[in-house]
Scaffold this active site. Structure first.
Site, PDB file in Angstrom:
ATOM      1  N   ASP A  61      35.911  19.442 -21.086  1.00  0.00           N
ATOM      2  CA  ASP A  61      35.224  18.834 -22.230  1.00  0.00           C
ATOM      3  C   ASP A  61      34.997  19.846 -23.343  1.00  0.00           C
ATOM      4  OD1 ASP A  61      34.726  16.091 -22.071  1.00  0.00           O
ATOM      5  OD2 ASP A  61      33.004  16.359 -20.736  1.00  0.00           O
ATOM      6  N   GLU A  98      33.755   4.619 -21.114  1.00  0.00           N
ATOM      7  CA  GLU A  98      32.496   4.722 -20.372  1.00  0.00           C
ATOM      8  C   GLU A  98      31.564   3.557 -20.686  1.00  0.00           C
ATOM      9  OE1 GLU A  98      30.713   8.595 -20.393  1.00  0.00           O
ATOM     10  OE2 GLU A  98      28.837   7.899 -19.509  1.00  0.00           O
TER      11      GLU A  98
END
Ligand code: KIV
Length: 271
Positions: free
Chosen positions: A90, A189
């Site tokens: 990330d 998500e």
């Protein structure tokens, strides 16, 4: 044949082939060498060095405080434990938004200093320039749409995203744009399963879901949540495969008892 040679590395190309063949992709987070080694030996396809390290490793409430140096430390540790899985890292908050040159510089540091194979960033059309510039250096990029934790202060809540038509339409547009720009995969998500299915069917690249239902190309969970190390976080989409919190606490309590009673160490446990 040496161990090194016999391992078939998971690449972005392998993930594409898996989507074509309808084989589901299994992805989990990891943040350290020892855990990454276990995941890799269990044959996980993708390891995400998520900025969720900010929550589960560092104890912050959000993913915002973690730094690029912190992420590089975690990612380099993970890569040392991995032979087979694709390692994705990330880009932390503040290292890629609104400045594509900084996005490229951050990604180059991650690739050079960790040995990982790809980076992930959050957002749609706002980050396309950054995605383009990172890709121009040959660095694979994974997108992330829906409930993007780095934007939690904008959302103000952890509820399911894109239930309303306007947000759903924007998410579909963003997903198509990220694919067109060159992302090799996208994480969705906490969005409605039907919307995730629609996005998955409309894209050629693999779509990995977390709280996005079963009709996506793969699943990802935060390791500490699925192992039951974290106890306080219990969304509907989370399946706990273990209660490691209780196991660790029990083992530590037994150790304390043994030390206090002088049961440990025994004759056999000394020189
Ligand atoms: O940081 C993270 O762990 C993530 C997953 C939840 C996808 O981004």
């Amino acid at each position: 044949m040496s161990d090194q040679k016999s391992v078939k590395k998971v690449t972005t190309h392998v993930l594409n082939e898996m989507k074509l063949k309808g084989e589901k992709i299994a992805m989990l987070t990891a943040y350290d060498y020892s855990t990454a080694k276990i995941l890799d030996e269990a044959k996980i396809d993708v390891i995400l060095v998520g900025d969720s390290a900010s929550n589960v490793m560092a104890g912050f409430e959000t993913t915002l405080p973690i730094t690029l140096d912190n992420m590089i430390y975690h990612a380099a540790s993970v890569v040392r434990g991995v032979k087979r899985a694709l390692v994705v890292v990330d880009l932390p908050f503040g290292t890629y938004q609104g400045n594509s040159k900084e996005a490229l510089a951050s990604s180059i540091r991650i690739m050079k200093e960790t040995g990982a194979s790809a980076v992930k960033l959050e957002g749609g059309k706002q980050v396309v320039e950054s995605v383009e510039r990172i890709l121009s250096a040959g660095i694979p990029v994974m997108g992330h749409l829906g409930l993007t934790p780095q934007a939690i202060h904008k959302f103000g809540t952890f509820v399911v995203r894109a239930r309303e038509e306007e947000e759903a339409k924007q998410l579909i547009e963003d997903a198509k744009l990220l694919e067109k720009t060159g992302c090799f995969s996208i994480v969705l998500e906490k969005i409605p399963a039907r919307l995730a299915e629609e996005v998955t069917m409309s894209l050629k690249i693999p779509v990995i879901g977390i709280g996005a239902g079963g009709k996506v190309d793969g699943q990802v969970l935060v390791l500490h949540d699925m192992l039951g190390i974290t106890q306080e976080f219990s969304p509907r989409f989370l399946r706990r495969y273990h209660n490691l919190y209780a196991e660790i606490k029990g083992a530590v309590e037994n150790y304390i008892t043994d030390v206090r009673s002088q049961d440990f160490p025994s004759e056999k446990e000394q020189y």
